[in-house]
Every structure is written in C-alpha cells, then in structure tokens.
Design a protein around this motif. Structure first.
Motif, PDB file in Angstrom:
ATOM      1  N   THR A  33     -14.330 -16.953 -19.190  1.00 37.59           N
ATOM      2  CA  THR A  33     -14.135 -17.532 -17.866  1.00 37.59           C
ATOM      3  C   THR A  33     -15.487 -17.528 -17.163  1.00 37.59           C
ATOM      4  OG1 THR A  33     -11.862 -16.720 -17.779  1.00 37.59           O
ATOM      5  CG2 THR A  33     -12.861 -17.338 -15.682  1.00 37.59           C
ATOM      6  N   ALA A  34     -15.789 -18.598 -16.443  1.00 35.12           N
ATOM      7  CA  ALA A  34     -17.073 -18.697 -15.753  1.00 35.12           C
ATOM      8  C   ALA A  34     -16.898 -19.359 -14.392  1.00 35.12           C
ATOM      9  CB  ALA A  34     -18.062 -19.490 -16.600  1.00 35.12           C
ATOM     10  N   LEU A  35     -17.762 -18.938 -13.462  1.00 34.92           N
ATOM     11  CA  LEU A  35     -17.812 -19.491 -12.108  1.00 34.92           C
ATOM     12  C   LEU A  35     -19.218 -20.024 -11.888  1.00 34.92           C
ATOM     13  CD1 LEU A  35     -16.257 -16.407 -10.289  1.00 34.92           C
ATOM     14  CD2 LEU A  35     -15.052 -18.479 -10.974  1.00 34.92           C
ATOM     15  N   ALA A  36     -19.355 -21.152 -11.189  1.00 33.05           N
ATOM     16  CA  ALA A  36     -20.688 -21.723 -10.985  1.00 33.05           C
ATOM     17  C   ALA A  36     -20.808 -22.421  -9.643  1.00 33.05           C
ATOM     18  CB  ALA A  36     -21.021 -22.711 -12.103  1.00 33.05           C
ATOM     19  N   THR A  37     -22.049 -22.498  -9.170  1.00 35.68           N
ATOM     20  CA  THR A  37     -22.384 -23.320  -8.008  1.00 35.68           C
ATOM     21  C   THR A  37     -23.653 -24.099  -8.327  1.00 35.68           C
ATOM     22  OG1 THR A  37     -23.609 -21.540  -6.937  1.00 35.68           O
ATOM     23  CG2 THR A  37     -21.308 -21.780  -6.308  1.00 35.68           C
ATOM     24  N   ALA A  38     -23.778 -25.251  -7.687  1.00 39.11           N
ATOM     25  CA  ALA A  38     -24.923 -26.128  -7.920  1.00 39.11           C
ATOM     26  C   ALA A  38     -26.166 -25.596  -7.222  1.00 39.11           C
ATOM     27  CB  ALA A  38     -24.618 -27.537  -7.428  1.00 39.11           C
ATOM     28  N   ILE A  39     -27.304 -25.861  -7.822  1.00 35.09           N
ATOM     29  CA  ILE A  39     -28.618 -25.594  -7.229  1.00 35.09           C
ATOM     30  C   ILE A  39     -29.164 -26.959  -6.837  1.00 35.09           C
ATOM     31  CG2 ILE A  39     -30.960 -24.775  -7.674  1.00 35.09           C
ATOM     32  CD1 ILE A  39     -29.728 -22.913  -9.842  1.00 35.09           C
ATOM     33  N   ARG A  40     -29.574 -27.086  -5.555  1.00 35.97           N
ATOM     34  CA  ARG A  40     -30.015 -28.377  -5.037  1.00 35.97           C
ATOM     35  C   ARG A  40     -31.496 -28.359  -4.693  1.00 35.97           C
ATOM     36  NH1 ARG A  40     -25.365 -31.279  -3.021  1.00 35.97           N
ATOM     37  NH2 ARG A  40     -23.483 -30.041  -3.299  1.00 35.97           N
ATOM     38  N   ASP A  41     -32.099 -29.544  -4.778  1.00 36.85           N
ATOM     39  CA  ASP A  41     -33.503 -29.656  -4.379  1.00 36.85           C
ATOM     40  C   ASP A  41     -33.570 -29.864  -2.864  1.00 36.85           C
ATOM     41  OD1 ASP A  41     -32.929 -32.371  -3.888  1.00 36.85           O
ATOM     42  OD2 ASP A  41     -34.004 -33.075  -5.658  1.00 36.85           O
ATOM     43  N   ALA A  42     -34.769 -30.083  -2.336  1.00 40.63           N
ATOM     44  CA  ALA A  42     -34.967 -30.208  -0.886  1.00 40.63           C
ATOM     45  C   ALA A  42     -34.191 -31.378  -0.283  1.00 40.63           C
ATOM     46  CB  ALA A  42     -36.456 -30.346  -0.575  1.00 40.63           C
ATOM     47  N   SER A  43     -33.930 -32.417  -1.091  1.00 38.82           N
ATOM     48  CA  SER A  43     -33.185 -33.573  -0.585  1.00 38.82           C
ATOM     49  C   SER A  43     -31.672 -33.368  -0.653  1.00 38.82           C
ATOM     50  CB  SER A  43     -33.566 -34.828  -1.379  1.00 38.82           C
ATOM     51  OG  SER A  43     -33.024 -34.772  -2.689  1.00 38.82           O
ATOM     52  N   GLY A  44     -31.235 -32.276  -1.265  1.00 35.22           N
ATOM     53  CA  GLY A  44     -29.810 -31.999  -1.410  1.00 35.22           C
ATOM     54  C   GLY A  44     -29.224 -32.450  -2.730  1.00 35.22           C
ATOM     55  N   ALA A  45     -30.056 -33.052  -3.573  1.00 32.77           N
ATOM     56  CA  ALA A  45     -29.576 -33.513  -4.887  1.00 32.77           C
ATOM     57  C   ALA A  45     -29.442 -32.329  -5.840  1.00 32.77           C
ATOM     58  CB  ALA A  45     -30.538 -34.542  -5.459  1.00 32.77           C
ATOM     59  N   PRO A  46     -28.384 -32.305  -6.649  1.00 33.28           N
ATOM     60  CA  PRO A  46     -28.228 -31.196  -7.600  1.00 33.28           C
ATOM     61  C   PRO A  46     -29.236 -31.299  -8.735  1.00 33.28           C
ATOM     62  CG  PRO A  46     -26.549 -32.850  -8.002  1.00 33.28           C
ATOM     63  CD  PRO A  46     -27.312 -33.294  -6.780  1.00 33.28           C
ATOM     64  N   VAL A  47     -29.895 -30.187  -9.044  1.00 30.88           N
ATOM     65  CA  VAL A  47     -30.850 -30.161 -10.155  1.00 30.88           C
ATOM     66  C   VAL A  47     -30.369 -29.272 -11.289  1.00 30.88           C
ATOM     67  CG1 VAL A  47     -32.862 -30.736  -8.753  1.00 30.88           C
ATOM     68  CG2 VAL A  47     -32.222 -28.339  -9.049  1.00 30.88           C
ATOM     69  N   ALA A  48     -29.415 -28.381 -10.988  1.00 31.31           N
ATOM     70  CA  ALA A  48     -28.917 -27.420 -11.981  1.00 31.31           C
ATOM     71  C   ALA A  48     -27.711 -26.710 -11.388  1.00 31.31           C
ATOM     72  CB  ALA A  48     -30.011 -26.411 -12.328  1.00 31.31           C
ATOM     73  N   ALA A  49     -27.234 -25.729 -12.138  1.00 34.23           N
ATOM     74  CA  ALA A  49     -26.186 -24.837 -11.644  1.00 34.23           C
ATOM     75  C   ALA A  49     -26.432 -23.452 -12.210  1.00 34.23           C
ATOM     76  CB  ALA A  49     -24.797 -25.327 -12.062  1.00 34.23           C
ATOM     77  N   ALA A  50     -26.034 -22.462 -11.451  1.00 32.20           N
ATOM     78  CA  ALA A  50     -26.041 -21.081 -11.933  1.00 32.20           C
ATOM     79  C   ALA A  50     -24.585 -20.692 -12.154  1.00 32.20           C
ATOM     80  CB  ALA A  50     -26.698 -20.154 -10.918  1.00 32.20           C
ATOM     81  N   ALA A  51     -24.329 -20.006 -13.258  1.00 31.98           N
ATOM     82  CA  ALA A  51     -22.952 -19.658 -13.621  1.00 31.98           C
ATOM     83  C   ALA A  51     -22.864 -18.201 -14.050  1.00 31.98           C
ATOM     84  CB  ALA A  51     -22.462 -20.554 -14.755  1.00 31.98           C
ATOM     85  N   ILE A  52     -21.843 -17.535 -13.559  1.00 34.80           N
ATOM     86  CA  ILE A  52     -21.501 -16.181 -14.003  1.00 34.80           C
ATOM     87  C   ILE A  52     -20.437 -16.337 -15.081  1.00 34.80           C
ATOM     88  CG2 ILE A  52     -20.514 -13.952 -13.358  1.00 34.80           C
ATOM     89  CD1 ILE A  52     -21.408 -14.542 -10.448  1.00 34.80           C
ATOM     90  N   ALA A  53     -20.697 -15.803 -16.266  1.00 37.17           N
ATOM     91  CA  ALA A  53     -19.763 -15.928 -17.387  1.00 37.17           C
ATOM     92  C   ALA A  53     -19.281 -14.546 -17.803  1.00 37.17           C
ATOM     93  CB  ALA A  53     -20.439 -16.624 -18.555  1.00 37.17           C
TER      94      ALA A  53
END
Length: 167
Positions: free
Chosen positions: A114-134
């Motif tokens: 099971t994993a939980l994640a949130t998006a990582i955004r750049d200065a413009s608010g666009a998603p560049v990645a996500a960090a996830a706890i697994a």
C-alpha cells in the motif's frame, strides 16, 4: 531530473526517519510511473527499492498524484489511444485524489503493498514528480493516514522550496 533527485533525497531520508516506511520519488514517463529514487526503511518487513522500475502510472500512488495535478485534457491526450485504461475512470480517480489531497495505491500494483503519494510541483504549479510512502499492507491503518500525509506534505513542501530556490 538530476537536480530533482539531488534536492529530494535528503528530504526523502528525513521522511523515512519520521514515518519508518520506505519512500519513493516518481516521475511521469508517458503513461508510466518511473521510480527515480528509493529510500528503504530499516524495518525487517519493508517495501524494497523500486529505483529504475516503471509501472503503469494510473495504478501507482505517485503516478496517480501526478496525473491528478495535470489538466484533464492533458491526461485525456496521454491515454486517448489506450484501450487498457478507461477514460471515465481516469476522470473520476484524479478528482478523488484532488479532493483527498493525496493518492493511494491499495495493492493495485503488488499484493501486500500500500502506498500514499502527493505531487511535487515546480514554481508555476506544474507537477514534476511525486513522493510516495510505501509500506506492507499489514501495517497500513486508516487512522494513521492523516499523520503520514502530513509528514509527506512537509517533505514535499521542502523539496518544492529548494527547487524554486535552485531555479
């Protein structure tokens, strides 16, 4: 991508220390979620490194988090020619991720994970990645979700701040 990884790794290590579960950094590569960094926790029963692997983005928590942060028309364009993934589901699930504030993968990519994640955004608010706890599903308890997500959001916020400073 090298800068993202370099900036994120210290914060991923801190997150692992805080939540005592493994953590992944995920980027979108077309319709795949590419794991570009993993930090394993020290528990005997743990989720191992996924670094270098790719999995269907619509199934992974990190992929779902990034997809939910994209404009709906961009998601539709990514999956427009795919018969494997239904567009109605691709509209519903990101809306739920946005409403909750995090994405979840409850054994969709691997039984017992099971994993939980949130998006990582750049200065413009666009998603560049996500960090996830697994974590092993055996340790997942809904009453811990708010604490895990709060720790995840703190780590993501720090990564975003450093990415803005480096830009």
């Amino acid at each position: 991508m090298a800068l993202l990884r370099q900036v994120a790794l210290p914060h991923l290590h801190d997150l692992v220390d805080r939540v005592r579960e493994s953590v992944n950094l995920v980027v979108l590569a077309g319709t795949e979620a590419r794991f570009i960094a993993s930090v394993e926790c020290d528990q005997v029963l743990r989720v191992g490194s996924r670094e270098g692997r790719t999995l269907p983005a619509h199934l992974t928590s990190g992929g779902k988090a990034v997809l939910a942060a994209l404009p709906p028309e961009e998601v539709a364009a990514l999956y427009g020619g795919s018969d494997d993934v239904g567009l109605p589901r691709l509209r519903r699930e990101p809306a739920l991720v946005r409403k909750r504030g995090f994405a979840i993968n409850d054994q969709r990519t691997e039984t017992g994970l099971t994993a939980l994640a949130t998006a990582i955004r750049d200065a413009s608010g666009a998603p560049v990645a996500a960090a996830a706890i697994a974590m092993p599903t055996a340790r997942f308890h809904r009453d811990h979700v708010s604490g895990w997500v709060a720790a995840l959001n703190r780590a993501v916020s720090r990564v975003e701040g450093e990415l803005r400073s480096a830009a």
